[in-house]
Design a protein around this motif. Sequence first.
Motif, mmCIF file in Angstrom:
data_model
loop_
_atom_site.group_PDB
_atom_site.id
_atom_site.type_symbol
_atom_site.label_atom_id
_atom_site.label_comp_id
_atom_site.label_asym_id
_atom_site.label_seq_id
_atom_site.Cartn_x
_atom_site.Cartn_y
_atom_site.Cartn_z
ATOM 1 N N MET A 1 0.841 -1.192 0.000
ATOM 2 C CA MET A 1 0.000 0.000 0.000
ATOM 3 C C MET A 1 0.880 1.247 0.000
ATOM 4 S SD MET A 1 -3.064 -1.319 0.043
ATOM 5 C CE MET A 1 -4.336 -0.323 0.806
ATOM 6 N N MET A 2 0.364 2.355 -0.569
ATOM 7 C CA MET A 2 1.171 3.543 -0.738
ATOM 8 C C MET A 2 0.794 4.658 0.229
ATOM 9 S SD MET A 2 1.279 3.768 -4.867
ATOM 10 C CE MET A 2 2.436 5.143 -4.832
ATOM 11 N N LYS A 3 -0.108 4.399 1.143
ATOM 12 C CA LYS A 3 -0.663 5.500 1.917
ATOM 13 C C LYS A 3 0.395 6.253 2.706
ATOM 14 C CE LYS A 3 -4.393 6.776 5.023
ATOM 15 N NZ LYS A 3 -5.499 6.342 5.851
ATOM 16 N N ALA A 4 1.331 5.565 3.354
ATOM 17 C CA ALA A 4 2.316 6.251 4.177
ATOM 18 C C ALA A 4 3.121 7.243 3.354
ATOM 19 C CB ALA A 4 3.246 5.233 4.834
ATOM 20 N N THR A 5 3.516 6.839 2.158
ATOM 21 C CA THR A 5 4.296 7.719 1.299
ATOM 22 C C THR A 5 3.456 8.902 0.826
ATOM 23 O OG1 THR A 5 5.621 5.882 0.528
ATOM 24 C CG2 THR A 5 5.631 7.849 -0.827
ATOM 25 N N ILE A 6 2.238 8.634 0.398
ATOM 26 C CA ILE A 6 1.390 9.688 -0.143
ATOM 27 C C ILE A 6 0.974 10.663 0.942
ATOM 28 C CG2 ILE A 6 -0.860 10.144 -1.198
ATOM 29 C CD1 ILE A 6 -0.521 7.498 -2.677
ATOM 30 N N LEU A 7 0.601 10.148 2.097
ATOM 31 C CA LEU A 7 0.114 11.031 3.149
ATOM 32 C C LEU A 7 1.218 11.895 3.735
ATOM 33 C CD1 LEU A 7 -2.578 9.035 5.121
ATOM 34 C CD2 LEU A 7 -2.868 10.933 3.558
ATOM 35 N N ALA A 8 2.466 11.563 3.470
ATOM 36 C CA ALA A 8 3.549 12.435 3.898
ATOM 37 C C ALA A 8 3.439 13.797 3.236
ATOM 38 C CB ALA A 8 4.897 11.808 3.558
ATOM 39 N N ALA A 9 2.712 13.850 2.112
ATOM 40 C CA ALA A 9 2.551 15.113 1.388
ATOM 41 C C ALA A 9 1.260 15.823 1.736
ATOM 42 C CB ALA A 9 2.587 14.847 -0.120
ATOM 43 N N THR A 10 0.432 15.258 2.628
ATOM 44 C CA THR A 10 -0.870 15.866 2.888
ATOM 45 C C THR A 10 -0.929 16.479 4.276
ATOM 46 O OG1 THR A 10 -1.733 13.719 3.594
ATOM 47 C CG2 THR A 10 -2.108 14.344 1.320
ATOM 48 N N VAL A 11 -0.627 17.762 4.315
ATOM 49 C CA VAL A 11 -0.715 18.554 5.532
ATOM 50 C C VAL A 11 -1.418 19.845 5.152
ATOM 51 C CG1 VAL A 11 0.577 19.724 7.363
ATOM 52 C CG2 VAL A 11 1.433 17.572 6.418
ATOM 53 N N ALA A 12 -2.261 20.342 6.032
ATOM 54 C CA ALA A 12 -3.038 21.534 5.699
ATOM 55 C C ALA A 12 -2.139 22.652 5.187
ATOM 56 C CB ALA A 12 -3.820 22.003 6.919
ATOM 57 N N ALA A 13 -2.484 23.184 4.020
ATOM 58 C CA ALA A 13 -1.727 24.290 3.430
ATOM 59 C C ALA A 13 -2.577 24.934 2.357
ATOM 60 C CB ALA A 13 -0.425 23.786 2.832
ATOM 61 N N PHE B 1 -7.455 18.987 -2.485
ATOM 62 C CA PHE B 1 -6.080 19.366 -2.791
ATOM 63 C C PHE B 1 -5.608 20.606 -2.040
ATOM 64 C CE2 PHE B 1 -6.374 16.059 -5.796
ATOM 65 C CZ PHE B 1 -5.066 15.605 -5.909
ATOM 66 N N GLU B 2 -6.519 21.403 -1.510
ATOM 67 C CA GLU B 2 -6.072 22.503 -0.676
ATOM 68 C C GLU B 2 -5.606 22.017 0.703
ATOM 69 O OE1 GLU B 2 -8.789 25.825 -0.762
ATOM 70 O OE2 GLU B 2 -8.030 26.450 -2.723
ATOM 71 N N GLU B 3 -5.713 20.708 0.974
ATOM 72 C CA GLU B 3 -5.141 20.109 2.169
ATOM 73 C C GLU B 3 -3.682 19.711 1.974
ATOM 74 O OE1 GLU B 3 -7.217 16.714 3.602
ATOM 75 O OE2 GLU B 3 -9.195 17.623 3.473
ATOM 76 N N VAL B 4 -3.203 19.685 0.753
ATOM 77 C CA VAL B 4 -1.896 19.110 0.453
ATOM 78 C C VAL B 4 -0.781 20.130 0.661
ATOM 79 C CG1 VAL B 4 -0.487 18.016 -1.338
ATOM 80 C CG2 VAL B 4 -2.935 17.494 -1.182
ATOM 81 N N GLU B 5 0.225 19.740 1.409
ATOM 82 C CA GLU B 5 1.360 20.614 1.656
ATOM 83 C C GLU B 5 2.044 20.966 0.334
ATOM 84 O OE1 GLU B 5 5.324 20.873 4.500
ATOM 85 O OE2 GLU B 5 4.231 18.979 4.306
ATOM 86 N N GLU C 1 -15.866 19.394 -15.683
ATOM 87 C CA GLU C 1 -15.435 20.130 -14.508
ATOM 88 C C GLU C 1 -13.995 19.751 -14.180
ATOM 89 O OE1 GLU C 1 -17.966 20.305 -11.124
ATOM 90 O OE2 GLU C 1 -19.730 20.906 -12.300
ATOM 91 N N ALA C 2 -13.208 20.749 -13.794
ATOM 92 C CA ALA C 2 -11.791 20.526 -13.545
ATOM 93 C C ALA C 2 -11.291 21.468 -12.465
ATOM 94 C CB ALA C 2 -10.988 20.737 -14.830
ATOM 95 N N ALA C 3 -10.107 21.168 -11.963
ATOM 96 C CA ALA C 3 -9.453 22.018 -10.977
ATOM 97 C C ALA C 3 -8.041 22.335 -11.443
ATOM 98 C CB ALA C 3 -9.415 21.332 -9.616
ATOM 99 N N LYS C 4 -7.680 23.592 -11.304
ATOM 100 C CA LYS C 4 -6.320 24.047 -11.593
ATOM 101 C C LYS C 4 -5.563 24.039 -10.264
ATOM 102 C CE LYS C 4 -3.804 28.091 -13.371
ATOM 103 N NZ LYS C 4 -3.951 29.469 -13.941
ATOM 104 N N VAL C 5 -4.551 23.190 -10.185
ATOM 105 C CA VAL C 5 -3.867 22.937 -8.921
ATOM 106 C C VAL C 5 -2.424 23.443 -9.000
ATOM 107 C CG1 VAL C 5 -3.196 21.170 -7.249
ATOM 108 C CG2 VAL C 5 -5.301 20.882 -8.594
ATOM 109 N N PRO C 6 -2.138 24.637 -8.443
ATOM 110 C CA PRO C 6 -0.767 25.143 -8.438
ATOM 111 C C PRO C 6 -0.001 24.558 -7.254
ATOM 112 C CG PRO C 6 -2.194 26.769 -7.461
ATOM 113 C CD PRO C 6 -3.072 25.594 -7.832
ATOM 114 N N PHE C 7 1.256 24.213 -7.465
ATOM 115 C CA PHE C 7 2.014 23.617 -6.368
ATOM 116 C C PHE C 7 3.504 23.901 -6.513
ATOM 117 C CE2 PHE C 7 1.858 20.467 -9.718
ATOM 118 C CZ PHE C 7 3.106 19.862 -9.707
ATOM 119 N N ASP C 8 4.185 23.832 -5.395
ATOM 120 C CA ASP C 8 5.628 24.016 -5.316
ATOM 121 C C ASP C 8 6.274 22.636 -5.440
ATOM 122 O OD1 ASP C 8 8.254 24.487 -4.661
ATOM 123 O OD2 ASP C 8 7.845 25.256 -2.654
#
Length: 207
Positions: free
Chosen positions: A1-13, A39-43, A70-77
Motif C-alpha cells: 500500500m502507498m498511503k504512508a508515502t502519499i500522506l507524507a505530502a498531505t498537511v493543511a496548506a 487538494f487545498e489540504e496538500v502541503e 469540470e476541472a481544478a487548476k492545482v498550483p504547487f511548489d
Amino acid sequence: MMKATILAATVAATALPAGAAPQTAYLSGGCFWCVEADFEEVEGVGDVISGFTGGTTADPTYGNSGDHIEAAKVPFDDSEVSYRQIYDLFLRSIDPFDEGGQFCDRGLEYTTAIFVETEEQRQAAEAAIAAAEEELGQEIVTPVRSFDEFYPVGEYHQDYYKSDDRIAFSSVGLAVPKEVAYKRYREGCGRDARVREVWGDDAPFVN
C-alpha cells in the motif's frame, strides 16, 4: 500500500511559499468543489481554482458547460510535492473505474481525466495509473489527455466548500452556509463512501 508515502505530502496548506515558482496540474475528478477541497489540504499546494477544460465550447459556464468537463487548476511548489505525488493523490480521491461520471453526478461534465502539458507530465501520470492498476488489480478508465485551455468558473463556485455565505434554497436545506451545504452534498452523493470502498486505507482524503 502507498498511503504512508502519499500522506507524507498531505498537511493543511493553502498558500505557496513566498518566492516559489509554481507548477500546475489540471485534474478532473467529478465535482470540482470536491477536488478543490481535497487538494487545498496538500502541503505545497496553493489556491486551487475550479473551472472547466477538455472541450471546444467557447466560454463555458456553470449550467452551460457544453462539451467541457469540470476541472481544478492545482498550483504547487515542486520542492514540496511532485507531479507524480499529485497524480497518486488524485487517483486515490476518485472512483477510477467509473466512465459515466463520479458518484451521484452523472454525465460527461463529471467524468475524470488528468490533463498534461508536457511529455514529462504524461509519463508521470501514466506511471501513477500503472501503479494504481497494479495495486487494485483492475484497469483504470481515467484517461491522460492533452491540456488546451482552462476556464475558471464564476466566483460563486470558488472556495465553495469553506464559504460561510448562506444559500437561500438548496437541495440540502434552506438558508444554510455553503460549507454546510457542501458537506451534506458530499456525504449524500456517496463520494467518500465509494472512495473508501475502492481504496480502503489508501484513500488519503477520507477520514
